[in-house]
Design an enzyme around this catalytic site. Structure first.
Site, PDB file in Angstrom:
ATOM      1  N   THR A  62       1.543  -0.322  13.676  1.00 13.25           N
ATOM      2  CA  THR A  62       1.764   1.582  13.201  1.00 13.25           C
ATOM      3  C   THR A  62       3.126   1.756  13.050  1.00 13.25           C
ATOM      4  OG1 THR A  62       0.798   3.209  13.672  1.00 13.25           O
ATOM      5  CG2 THR A  62       2.219   2.529  15.415  1.00 13.25           C
ATOM      6  N   GLY A 121       2.899   2.602   4.254  1.00 18.06           N
ATOM      7  CA  GLY A 121       1.563   1.708   4.136  1.00 18.06           C
ATOM      8  C   GLY A 121       1.912   1.701   2.927  1.00 18.06           C
ATOM      9  N   CYS A 175       4.188  -1.771   4.102  1.00 13.84           N
ATOM     10  CA  CYS A 175       4.260  -2.024   5.686  1.00 13.84           C
ATOM     11  C   CYS A 175       2.846  -2.837   5.410  1.00 13.84           C
ATOM     12  CB  CYS A 175       4.446  -1.674   6.470  1.00 13.84           C
ATOM     13  SG  CYS A 175       4.026  -2.304   8.342  1.00 13.84           S
ATOM     14  N   THR A 222       0.527  -1.024   8.913  1.00 10.28           N
ATOM     15  CA  THR A 222      -0.076   0.395   7.999  1.00 10.28           C
ATOM     16  C   THR A 222      -0.807   1.160   7.126  1.00 10.28           C
ATOM     17  OG1 THR A 222       2.670   0.525   9.418  1.00 10.28           O
ATOM     18  CG2 THR A 222       1.405   2.977   7.304  1.00 10.28           C
TER      19      THR A 222
END
Length: 176
Positions: A2, A157, A160, A163
């Site tokens: 995350t 986001g 990654c 994410t």
């Protein structure tokens, strides 16, 4: 994993996280809430790592907050001690970011309690990307803490694979 980001700026502390839960290389859930309020809404906390482990740590941290009347640093240090010395806790794979009107801290299973000098926390699989983005925005723009947090999470986001863009954002005035 995350990405969790927290920014302190202009009388506010903001913490946000994405909603992706992965099992290996498979996305299992896209709308998890990894940032929440603790201690009657006075503390914002977020986690990166194993979800079940994080819930255990949230419970333990909230118990420490109750025990120490909401004193964030004391509760964090006591949780870190407990985490490092308790056999069952020592196997937990998660990190916590916690913040209130007084401080922003990272708590790790190694017993570390770190208060970043610039009030910026970025951790998790996309933490490096988010930290670079947030630091640039802090240094070169007048964006609000919330805008910086959202932008940093969205950049993480984009880069990654662990994410996503389903964000949970909590904000607190430092005067509260």
């Amino acid at each position: 994993m995350t990405t969790i980001v927290s920014v302190r700026r202009n009388g506010k502390v903001v913490m946000g996280g994405d909603g992706q839960v992965s099992l290996g290389n498979t996305v299992m859930k896209g709308n998890a809430k990894k940032v929440r309020r603790l201690y009657n809404g006075q503390v914002i906390a977020g986690f990166a790592g194993a979800t079940a482990d994080a819930f255990t740590l949230f419970e333990r941290f909230e118990a420490q907050l109750q025990k120490h009347s909401g004193h964030l640093v004391r509760a964090a240090v006591e949780l870190a001690k407990e985490w490092r010395t308790d056999r069952s806790l020592s196997r937990l794979e998660a990190m916590l970011a916690v913040a209130n009107k007084d401080a922003s801290l990272i708590i790790t299973g190694n017993g570390d309690v770190v208060e970043p000098e610039d009030g910026l926390i970025a951790m998790g699989s996309g933490g490096g990307y988010a930290q670079a983005a947030a630091r640039a925005l802090l240094n070169k723009t007048d964006l609000s803490a919330r805008e910086i947090t959202e932008a940093a999470l969205n950049i993480a986001g984009d880069i990654c694979v662990f994410t996503n863009h389903n964000l949970t954002i909590e904000e607190q005035d430092l005067a509260e």
